[in-house]
Motif scaffolding. Structure first.
Motif: not given
Lengths: 182, 196
Positions: A140, A109-110, A137, A37-40, A52, A44
């Motif tokens: 991930g 990861i979280s 990483d 997904l893009t930041y906008y 989660k 997101y």
């Protein structure tokens, strides 16, 4: 009814199995979708929280499932050859292993920088340790490949069940779908 | 006449001392005190144009050559472990290390090597150098200011500076869309060097 017999799965096993199936499918789809997904995008921040939340649900469910598998008897595996029985058992336990590894790597990861695992303002699990950037990483990548591994193995598992149903014409698939009336 | 002889003798002595100390008086090498963490590389970038997001690189190393007589003869070199990026948020830092931003697996290091130092005031200078980030090398100019220096209480000798610059993320191949307010990142550097 609730407990497995020598020939039939009980309600507990059947419900755990199909809930697990739904959660794995949904988490896999959402997981792959959300990371691109893009930041906008309005989702997101939202989708990772659902991921989660249901990831923790799946973890709890998987623990319960493995416990149930150990405590209760399993119906006899319907297979002609001994290697098929061994293959079925290996795949089942490999699936359980992946079902534990997936939430564990997700958790890492979280919580890589020591923060809690939370979603929608709730703390789901406390952060217990900090990981180096390289380890975070690595967790991930492992999460991604474990997910693909689970989907791949589950596909093999499903194909085997279909083979039993359509080729061998035995009750392997049916007995995981419903309980035959006595 | 006698005085002249003495003073030229003195000059010879001073000259000899300079030579034997490896020209240390003219240009001295300082190692950045990263071990004692008296050196910082921080950044800030706008979030949506609403606020500043702050972060830093935790791991880097560097040294500078300081020539107080002739500042323009000074040099700086810094190597940054890009994976040490820290914005106080594990998932964001993982994102920053990934393909959308720094791609640290492929480009683990960023470096700055000065090419020119230009004195601009009593305590200020412009330090131009080659900055390499994500495999792209571009000239970058730091606005540097001398803070202070001298003997420390533990037998060493230190000099400290701060410097600022701005980087356009796109210049270094980072084109993840964070919005129009977030295309430029401000860099703030504060370093203390220990004379070697």
């Amino acid at each position: 009814m609730f407990i497995n017999t020598e020939t039939q799965y009980g309600v507990v096993s059947i419900v755990l199995h199909w809930l697990s199936f739904l959660l794995v499918a949904a988490l896999f789809g959402v997981g792959l979708y959300m990371v691109d997904l893009t930041y906008y995008d309005p989702l997101y921040h939202e989708l990772p929280q659902w991921h989660k939340l249901f990831g923790v649900v799946l973890a709890v469910l998987s623990l319960a499932r493995i416990l149930w598998r150990i405590l209760s008897r399993s119906p006899t595996i319907l297979a002609a050859a001994g290697w098929q029985v061994a293959a079925a058992r290996s795949v089942h336990w490999a699936l359980y292993l992946l079902l534990l590894l997936l939430p564990l790597t997700g958790y890492l990861i979280s919580t890589a920088e020591g923060s809690d695992l939370s979603a929608f303002g709730w703390t789901l699990l406390p952060g217990l340790f900090e990981l180096s950037p390289a380890l975070a990483d690595w967790a991930g990548s492992l999460h991604l490949w474990t997910a693909w591994g689970l989907i791949g193995l589950a596909t093999v598992h499903a194909l085997a069940a279909f083979k039993h149903h359509f080729v061998d014409r035995d009750s392997t698939l049916i007995r995981m779908v419903y309980i035959k009336g006595q | 006449m006698k005085r002249n002889v003495r003073s030229s003798l003195g000059l010879v002595v001073v000259g000899f001392a300079l030579l034997t100390s490896g020209m240390a008086q003219a240009a001295e090498t300082y190692k950045m005190d990263t071990e004692g963490s008296h050196a910082f590389i921080q950044f800030k970038i706008q979030h949506l144009g609403f606020s500043w997001l702050l972060g830093r690189f935790n791991t880097f190393d560097g040294e500078f050559v300081l020539d107080q007589k002739n500042i323009e003869n000074s040099k700086v070199k810094v190597t940054i472990d890009v994976a040490s990026v820290d914005s106080n948020h594990g998932e964001r830092d993982k994102h920053l290390r990934g393909k959308d931003f720094f791609e640290v697996e492929k480009y683990p290091e960023a470096t700055f090597v000065s090419t020119r130092v230009e004195k601009t005031g009593e305590k200020t200078a412009k330090i131009t150098g080659d900055f390499t980030l994500k495999g792209v090398t571009k000239p970058v100019t730091l606005d540097a200011e001398y803070i202070g220096g001298g003997k420390d209480p533990w037998g060493g000798y230190r000099q400290g500076f701060e410097a600022t610059t701005q980087l356009k993320l796109k210049d270094f191949g980072i084109d993840y869309n964070l919005g129009p307010a977030s295309e430029v990142v401000d860099i703030y550097i504060s370093v203390e060097g220990i004379r070697q």
